[in-house]
Design a protein around this motif. Sequence first.
Motif, PDB file in Angstrom:
ATOM      1  N   ALA A  63      -5.256   7.274 -10.175  1.00 31.38           N
ATOM      2  CA  ALA A  63      -5.803   7.031  -8.836  1.00 31.38           C
ATOM      3  C   ALA A  63      -6.277   5.580  -8.700  1.00 31.38           C
ATOM      4  CB  ALA A  63      -6.944   7.999  -8.550  1.00 31.38           C
ATOM      5  N   VAL A  64      -6.862   5.038  -9.756  1.00 33.45           N
ATOM      6  CA  VAL A  64      -7.284   3.635  -9.742  1.00 33.45           C
ATOM      7  C   VAL A  64      -6.062   2.727  -9.575  1.00 33.45           C
ATOM      8  CG1 VAL A  64      -8.269   1.777 -11.161  1.00 33.45           C
ATOM      9  CG2 VAL A  64      -9.413   3.991 -11.045  1.00 33.45           C
ATOM     10  N   ALA A  66      -3.332   3.562  -8.084  1.00 33.56           N
ATOM     11  CA  ALA A  66      -2.892   3.732  -6.694  1.00 33.56           C
ATOM     12  C   ALA A  66      -3.716   2.832  -5.772  1.00 33.56           C
ATOM     13  CB  ALA A  66      -2.997   5.191  -6.272  1.00 33.56           C
ATOM     14  N   GLY A  67      -5.002   2.716  -6.063  1.00 36.50           N
ATOM     15  CA  GLY A  67      -5.847   1.783  -5.305  1.00 36.50           C
ATOM     16  C   GLY A  67      -5.392   0.346  -5.493  1.00 36.50           C
ATOM     17  N   ALA A  68      -5.010   0.012  -6.728  1.00 42.15           N
ATOM     18  CA  ALA A  68      -4.485  -1.329  -6.999  1.00 42.15           C
ATOM     19  C   ALA A  68      -3.183  -1.562  -6.252  1.00 42.15           C
ATOM     20  CB  ALA A  68      -4.298  -1.525  -8.500  1.00 42.15           C
ATOM     21  N   LYS A  70      -2.418  -0.308  -3.381  1.00 48.27           N
ATOM     22  CA  LYS A  70      -2.816  -0.563  -1.985  1.00 48.27           C
ATOM     23  C   LYS A  70      -3.315  -1.994  -1.824  1.00 48.27           C
ATOM     24  CE  LYS A  70      -4.324   0.791   2.167  1.00 48.27           C
ATOM     25  NZ  LYS A  70      -3.414   0.984   3.261  1.00 48.27           N
ATOM     26  N   LEU A  71      -4.185  -2.438  -2.743  1.00 51.61           N
ATOM     27  CA  LEU A  71      -4.765  -3.778  -2.659  1.00 51.61           C
ATOM     28  C   LEU A  71      -3.732  -4.883  -2.853  1.00 51.61           C
ATOM     29  CD1 LEU A  71      -8.118  -3.286  -4.615  1.00 51.61           C
ATOM     30  CD2 LEU A  71      -7.826  -3.580  -2.148  1.00 51.61           C
ATOM     31  N   TYR A  78       3.371   2.576  -5.860  1.00 50.89           N
ATOM     32  CA  TYR A  78       2.694   3.877  -5.817  1.00 50.89           C
ATOM     33  C   TYR A  78       3.345   4.862  -6.796  1.00 50.89           C
ATOM     34  CZ  TYR A  78       0.009   2.537  -1.695  1.00 50.89           C
ATOM     35  OH  TYR A  78      -0.863   1.928  -0.848  1.00 50.89           O
TER      36      TYR A  78
END
Length: 149
Positions: A63-64, A66-68, A70-71, A78
């Motif tokens: 999940a972290v 996945a956040g990366a 996005k950023l 993804y």
Amino acid sequence: MEKWIMGIFLIIGSVEDIRKKEISGIYLGIFFLSGLAVRFIELIFGNGISPVVSWIAGCAAGAVLAGAAKLTREAIGYGDALTAAVLGVWLGFPALIEILFLALLLSAVYSAWLIFVKSTGRKYKIAFLPFLAAGYLIWLLLAGEGKSG
């Protein structure tokens, strides 16, 4: 058995990542949900709470990532992040971190080769799943899991 399942998962995913530069969400979902089902069955039949913490942490690491993704506007894809979550659920947090380290090391060496030998640009995109698969195989060998008997 889990180690064979993850090997097959990574090899099939690598072929798809190389061909299409993406990984099917359905494919990832099947392996993720089957991993969760296996872990819940283990929890019900009494393997203790510590494995649960490990696979939840492994899933959280995905999940972290996945956040990366996005950023960084998907500099990290993804599909790669979700693959890490699948590995985290199946293998646990410590194994995921070791495999990610090996995959990043291998991809860095390959990227340096592309830049300095092949003169590709810095923005050239590579499929990361093959490096996860190679990192997984190295991890198996280093852990002594590749030995028969």
